[in-house]
Design an enzyme around this catalytic site. Sequence first.
Site, PDB file in Angstrom:
ATOM      1  N   SER A 131       0.866  -1.169   0.000  1.00 15.02           N
ATOM      2  CA  SER A 131       0.000   0.000   0.000  1.00 15.02           C
ATOM      3  C   SER A 131       0.907   1.224   0.000  1.00 15.02           C
ATOM      4  O   SER A 131       1.813   1.329  -0.833  1.00 15.02           O
ATOM      5  CB  SER A 131      -0.936  -0.028   1.210  1.00 15.02           C
ATOM      6  OG  SER A 131      -1.724   1.135   1.270  1.00 15.02           O
ATOM      7  N   TYR A 145      -4.285   8.174  -7.510  1.00 21.21           N
ATOM      8  CA  TYR A 145      -3.358   7.322  -6.771  1.00 21.21           C
ATOM      9  C   TYR A 145      -3.906   6.961  -5.394  1.00 21.21           C
ATOM     10  O   TYR A 145      -3.920   5.788  -5.006  1.00 21.21           O
ATOM     11  CB  TYR A 145      -2.007   8.018  -6.626  1.00 21.21           C
ATOM     12  CG  TYR A 145      -1.006   7.226  -5.821  1.00 21.21           C
ATOM     13  CD1 TYR A 145      -0.452   6.053  -6.333  1.00 21.21           C
ATOM     14  CD2 TYR A 145      -0.619   7.629  -4.547  1.00 21.21           C
ATOM     15  CE1 TYR A 145       0.469   5.307  -5.599  1.00 21.21           C
ATOM     16  CE2 TYR A 145       0.302   6.897  -3.805  1.00 21.21           C
ATOM     17  CZ  TYR A 145       0.830   5.730  -4.334  1.00 21.21           C
ATOM     18  OH  TYR A 145       1.728   4.994  -3.598  1.00 21.21           O
ATOM     19  N   LYS A 149      -4.891   3.331  -3.576  1.00 22.89           N
ATOM     20  CA  LYS A 149      -4.256   2.820  -2.362  1.00 22.89           C
ATOM     21  C   LYS A 149      -5.243   2.695  -1.202  1.00 22.89           C
ATOM     22  O   LYS A 149      -5.116   1.776  -0.373  1.00 22.89           O
ATOM     23  CB  LYS A 149      -3.062   3.699  -1.969  1.00 22.89           C
ATOM     24  CG  LYS A 149      -1.885   3.582  -2.934  1.00 22.89           C
ATOM     25  CD  LYS A 149      -1.421   2.134  -3.093  1.00 22.89           C
ATOM     26  CE  LYS A 149      -0.212   2.005  -3.986  1.00 22.89           C
ATOM     27  NZ  LYS A 149       0.245   0.599  -4.134  1.00 22.89           N
TER      28      LYS A 149
END
Length: 270
Positions: A131, A145, A149
Amino acid sequence: MKTILITGASSGIGAATARHFQAKGWNVVATMRNPASGSNFTNLENVHLARLDVTDAGSIATAVEGGIERFGRIDALLNNAGYGAYGALEAFTTERIRRQFDTNVIGLMEVTKAVLPHFRQNGSGTVINISSIGGQITFPLGSLYHGTKFAVEGLSEALHYELEPLGIRMRIVQPGMIQTNFGGSSFEFAMDENLPDYAPMAEAMGRLFGKLAANPSAPETVAEVIWDAANDTSDRLRYRAGPDAEALLDARKQQDDAAFIGDIKEKMAP
């Protein structure tokens, strides 16, 4: 000898982890989109190079099957392949948005699905998902992004419930700023000159990243944390990698939204 399969092993965290596990006596299935870029592994014993593109289902199946054929079994999976897309949401085409999620989320899930039958058959196995601090905190212009994550964090925590009764461990590793090519081939920035309203935010993001990346950890630091995660027999789920990860994630837990976001804004100031 135990075996780990690693995605995105050509450089950075993936390459450092492959070298670390090999040095510790594990077999390593080092996968990457272009195996020619893994020439550093060709002279290492017990390393099997394989092509694996997380967006190509055929390559996933072939790599997993090849790793099992070479070493007899796989004991751990490291889902490391991915990249960071930053920029104003308006500047991304739908194709580029899908590419970010296909790589960082869907691809990770497809590789995991491909390995789980083998783990279930063995009654054991460890899935380690890379992660980021960006899976629990956000930075400006990171909607794509951080969206991926945060998804990795959520899907991994949910998988912890369903896999634990089967003898399969789930791990999440959260690196901070690392000396990798995240700012190079693993980084995509979208800026549209027709959207000048976002230019000040882009400049602020540059200042923020400059401050946060002043003292990055080496990829070997993350490799050591991954080693601990792979060999830990407890039910621990999350592992931080790097002193900045410790500091930022602790701050996020201790502060409310306004206080934490306020601190980030202060770091963005000239």
